[in-house]
Write a protein that holds these residues in place. Structure first.
Motif, short mmCIF file in Angstrom:
data_model
loop_
_atom_site.label_atom_id
_atom_site.label_comp_id
_atom_site.label_asym_id
_atom_site.label_seq_id
_atom_site.Cartn_x
_atom_site.Cartn_y
_atom_site.Cartn_z
N PHE A 5 0.93 -0.89 0.17
CA PHE A 5 -0.26 0.28 -0.04
C PHE A 5 0.67 1.32 -0.07
O PHE A 5 1.23 1.31 1.10
N ARG A 6 0.69 1.98 -1.39
CA ARG A 6 1.45 3.56 -0.48
C ARG A 6 0.57 4.64 -1.94
O ARG A 6 0.30 4.02 -2.91
N ILE A 7 1.23 5.85 -1.23
CA ILE A 7 0.23 6.63 -1.08
C ILE A 7 0.97 7.64 -2.97
O ILE A 7 2.33 7.63 -2.06
N GLY A 8 0.43 7.38 -3.86
CA GLY A 8 1.10 7.81 -4.39
C GLY A 8 0.59 9.57 -4.79
O GLY A 8 0.21 9.91 -3.93
N SER A 9 1.72 10.13 -6.25
CA SER A 9 0.96 11.60 -6.50
C SER A 9 -0.81 11.47 -6.78
O SER A 9 -1.72 12.36 -6.02
N TRP A 10 -1.26 10.52 -7.48
CA TRP A 10 -2.70 10.42 -8.04
C TRP A 10 -3.53 10.26 -6.41
O TRP A 10 -4.41 10.97 -6.37
N SER A 11 -3.28 9.06 -5.76
CA SER A 11 -4.06 9.70 -4.81
C SER A 11 -3.77 10.77 -3.40
O SER A 11 -4.86 10.86 -3.04
N MET A 12 -2.86 11.07 -3.28
CA MET A 12 -2.75 12.02 -2.68
C MET A 12 -2.86 13.32 -2.78
O MET A 12 -4.05 13.98 -1.88
N LEU A 13 -3.30 13.29 -4.45
CA LEU A 13 -4.01 14.33 -5.41
C LEU A 13 -5.37 13.86 -4.48
O LEU A 13 -6.11 15.84 -4.38
N LEU A 14 -6.45 13.03 -5.04
CA LEU A 14 -7.30 12.61 -4.42
C LEU A 14 -7.74 12.80 -3.45
O LEU A 14 -8.90 13.34 -3.09
N VAL A 47 -21.16 13.41 -0.19
CA VAL A 47 -20.72 11.99 -1.11
C VAL A 47 -19.33 11.99 -2.41
O VAL A 47 -19.29 11.46 -2.65
N THR A 48 -19.31 13.69 -2.64
CA THR A 48 -18.33 14.02 -3.44
C THR A 48 -17.45 13.22 -2.97
O THR A 48 -16.66 12.81 -3.42
N ALA A 49 -17.11 13.74 -1.85
CA ALA A 49 -16.18 12.86 -0.95
C ALA A 49 -15.65 11.13 -1.47
O ALA A 49 -14.97 10.70 -1.54
N GLY A 50 -17.14 11.04 -0.70
CA GLY A 50 -17.18 9.26 -0.87
C GLY A 50 -16.92 8.65 -2.12
O GLY A 50 -15.97 8.01 -2.69
N MET A 51 -17.19 9.54 -3.71
CA MET A 51 -17.34 9.34 -4.62
C MET A 51 -15.42 8.92 -4.47
O MET A 51 -15.17 8.52 -5.45
N LEU A 52 -14.54 9.99 -4.51
CA LEU A 52 -13.31 9.89 -4.78
C LEU A 52 -12.11 8.88 -3.99
O LEU A 52 -11.55 8.67 -4.46
N THR A 53 -13.04 8.18 -2.82
CA THR A 53 -12.79 7.31 -2.38
C THR A 53 -11.94 6.17 -2.84
O THR A 53 -10.75 5.82 -1.82
N PRO A 54 -13.06 6.01 -3.15
CA PRO A 54 -12.52 4.17 -4.09
C PRO A 54 -10.84 4.00 -4.56
O PRO A 54 -10.76 3.62 -5.09
N PHE A 55 -11.23 5.84 -5.55
CA PHE A 55 -10.27 5.60 -6.24
C PHE A 55 -8.80 6.29 -5.68
O PHE A 55 -7.78 6.36 -5.81
N VAL A 56 -9.22 7.19 -4.22
CA VAL A 56 -7.83 7.17 -3.86
C VAL A 56 -7.16 6.35 -2.84
O VAL A 56 -5.69 5.84 -2.92
N ILE A 57 -8.11 5.36 -2.63
CA ILE A 57 -7.09 4.14 -2.31
C ILE A 57 -7.46 3.03 -2.79
O ILE A 57 -5.29 1.94 -2.36
N TYR A 59 -5.98 4.01 -6.54
CA TYR A 59 -4.51 3.98 -7.36
C TYR A 59 -3.97 3.20 -5.82
O TYR A 59 -2.18 3.20 -6.76
N ALA A 60 -3.59 3.92 -4.86
CA ALA A 60 -2.21 3.71 -3.75
C ALA A 60 -2.55 1.76 -3.37
O ALA A 60 -1.41 1.66 -2.81
N GLY A 61 -3.73 0.77 -4.01
CA GLY A 61 -3.03 -0.44 -4.41
C GLY A 61 -4.17 -1.15 -2.68
O GLY A 61 -3.86 -2.38 -2.39
N ALA A 62 -5.06 -0.65 -2.12
CA ALA A 62 -5.18 -0.67 -0.95
C ALA A 62 -6.14 -2.08 -1.18
O ALA A 62 -6.31 -3.13 0.04
N TYR A 63 -7.04 -2.40 -2.31
CA TYR A 63 -7.95 -2.95 -2.43
C TYR A 63 -6.80 -4.99 -3.36
O TYR A 63 -7.63 -6.06 -3.04
N ASP A 64 -5.48 -4.34 -3.40
CA ASP A 64 -4.95 -5.64 -4.09
C ASP A 64 -4.07 -6.14 -2.73
O ASP A 64 -4.34 -7.12 -1.94
N VAL A 65 -4.20 -5.75 -1.58
CA VAL A 65 -3.51 -5.41 -0.13
C VAL A 65 -4.40 -6.09 0.83
O VAL A 65 -4.28 -7.46 1.12
N ALA A 212 -8.98 11.73 -14.39
CA ALA A 212 -8.97 13.11 -14.92
C ALA A 212 -10.54 13.65 -14.24
O ALA A 212 -10.62 14.32 -13.99
N TYR A 213 -11.88 12.02 -14.62
CA TYR A 213 -12.79 12.09 -14.58
C TYR A 213 -12.89 12.56 -12.77
O TYR A 213 -14.08 13.59 -12.46
#
Length: 369
Positions: A5-14, A47-57, A59-65, A212-213
């Motif tokens: 699990f690693r917070i990268g630039s994409w995850s950090m921005l979101l 709700v918007t923050a919740g929509m970002l959350t699956p992509f935050v975690i 892109y960091a590999g949380a679903y694989d870990v 981007a979306y």
């Protein structure tokens, strides 16, 4: 190879966008004005923050870990349209939207929440057999239709509010707050439709292509939130006609307050001044007083005439004009007119007849509205 699990630039921005949205939501909930509207806007930001959350975690590999995180009910995109539509309606009319608007978002949440506790193996099977081939396309289509429908409904509310302000020659600036969610929903519909068309006609859209979306989603959410927060503390006019209110009952309450506080004794009291004291606007106050008892001027005249009559019955033998001025009348002529309209006789005749305990024939009990 062990997954990490690693917070990268994409995850950090979101992640930064999500935290800013939640911070704005908290600020809105602390506002003392426009509470209904601010609560709905705060819900939209959550709700918007919740929509970002699956992509935050994600892109960091949380679903694989931690594969058990799959189906966690973070993202409920079907709730975004009702929240923003409810916000626009609350700003324009200060009323809630119908409960039916929340049924579909609730179903989406409960579907995810029901699957989330399942064992990972069962969830993997469900994702391949049901979620991916059937529910995901249906949800994607539903989100697009929901956003488009609520964008149109919000635009109609905006046009009606602008027309209402213009028809009453009011400052048009309060309508500005309604424009941000309408524009944001329209842009999200266009972006989402573009991704769906690309996925169908050109090439499959991957999980990473959606970055981007979701950046656009977070930025638009911040725009709406900041715009709403800047106007969160300002009272605003609402379309009174849209509310189902018992004007006669409200008018009676206001009359009782007017009488209890003795405001009617003030010679310079006007409708605007009374509205400020009652924490309402002149349009509502005038409508309520008319529905309850003939209007502001008539009510003041009655209360003042009754006060003079009570003084006469109590044995006050001072000049009638003095009693009239103390009660708030501005002239002898207005006093005489009001007194005779209320009791059917002139003040002098009332004083002459007051030697008996029986009321004059013209002194009728005021009918209760």
């Amino acid at each position: 190879m062990k997954e990490t699990f690693r917070i990268g630039s994409w995850s950090m921005l979101l992640l930064v966008l999500a935290f800013e949205l939640l911070a704005l939501a908290i600020l809105l909930l602390r506002s003392s004005e426009n509470k209904r509207a601010n609560r709905l806007l705060a819900a939209a930001l959550c709700v918007t923050a919740g929509m970002l959350t699956p992509f935050v975690i994600g892109y960091a590999g949380a679903y694989d870990v931690w594969p058990w995180l799959s189906f966690a009910p973070f993202a409920i995109p079907l709730a975004l349209g009702p929240c923003l539509y409810g916000y626009v309606t609350a700003l324009a009319e200060d009323r809630p939207i119908a409960r039916r608007h929340w049924i579909v978002p609730a179903l989406q949440f409960f579907q995810l929440a029901a699957v989330f506790p399942w064992p990972v193996a069962t969830k993997t099977w469900f994702d391949g057999a049901v979620q991916e081939p059937y529910l995901n396309p249906l949800t994607s289509f539903g989100v697009l239709v929901s956003m488009a429908g609520y964008a149109l409904a919000s635009a109609r509310r905006l046009r009606r509010y602008e027309g209402w302000l213009k028809g009453r020659r009011r400052d048009p600036s309060p309508a500005r707050l309604l424009r941000a969610p309408v524009v944001a929903l329209g842009l999200l519909v266009a972006a989402r439709a573009g991704y769906d068309l690309w996925d169908e006609l050109v090439a499959p859209v991957t999980y990473f292509d959606l970055f981007a979306y979701y950046i656009a989603l977070g930025v638009l959410g911040l725009w709406i939130g900041l715009d709403g927060w800047r106007g969160a503390h300002r009272p605003r006019p609402v379309i009174e006609e849209a509310q189902e209110r018992n004007w006669a009952a409200e008018g009676r309450v206001w009359i009782a307050r007017l009488q209890a506080e003795d405001w009617w004794r003030e010679e310079g009291l006007d409708l605007e001044g009374l509205a400020r004291r009652l924490a309402t606007n002149t349009t509502s106050l005038s409508r309520g007083l008319n529905a309850a008892e003939g209007g502001f001027t008539a009510i003041l005249a009655r209360l003042r005439a009754e006060a003079v009559a009570a003084r006469i019955r109590g044995g006050d033998d001072r000049d009638l004009l003095v009693l009239a001025l103390e009660a708030g009348f501005g002239s002898k002529a207005s006093f005489n007119r009001a007194f005779k309209a209320r009791f059917g006789v002139t003040p002098s005749e009332y004083r002459v007849a007051n030697g008996t305990s029986a009321p004059l024939p013209g002194e009728l009990r005021r009918p209760q509205p």
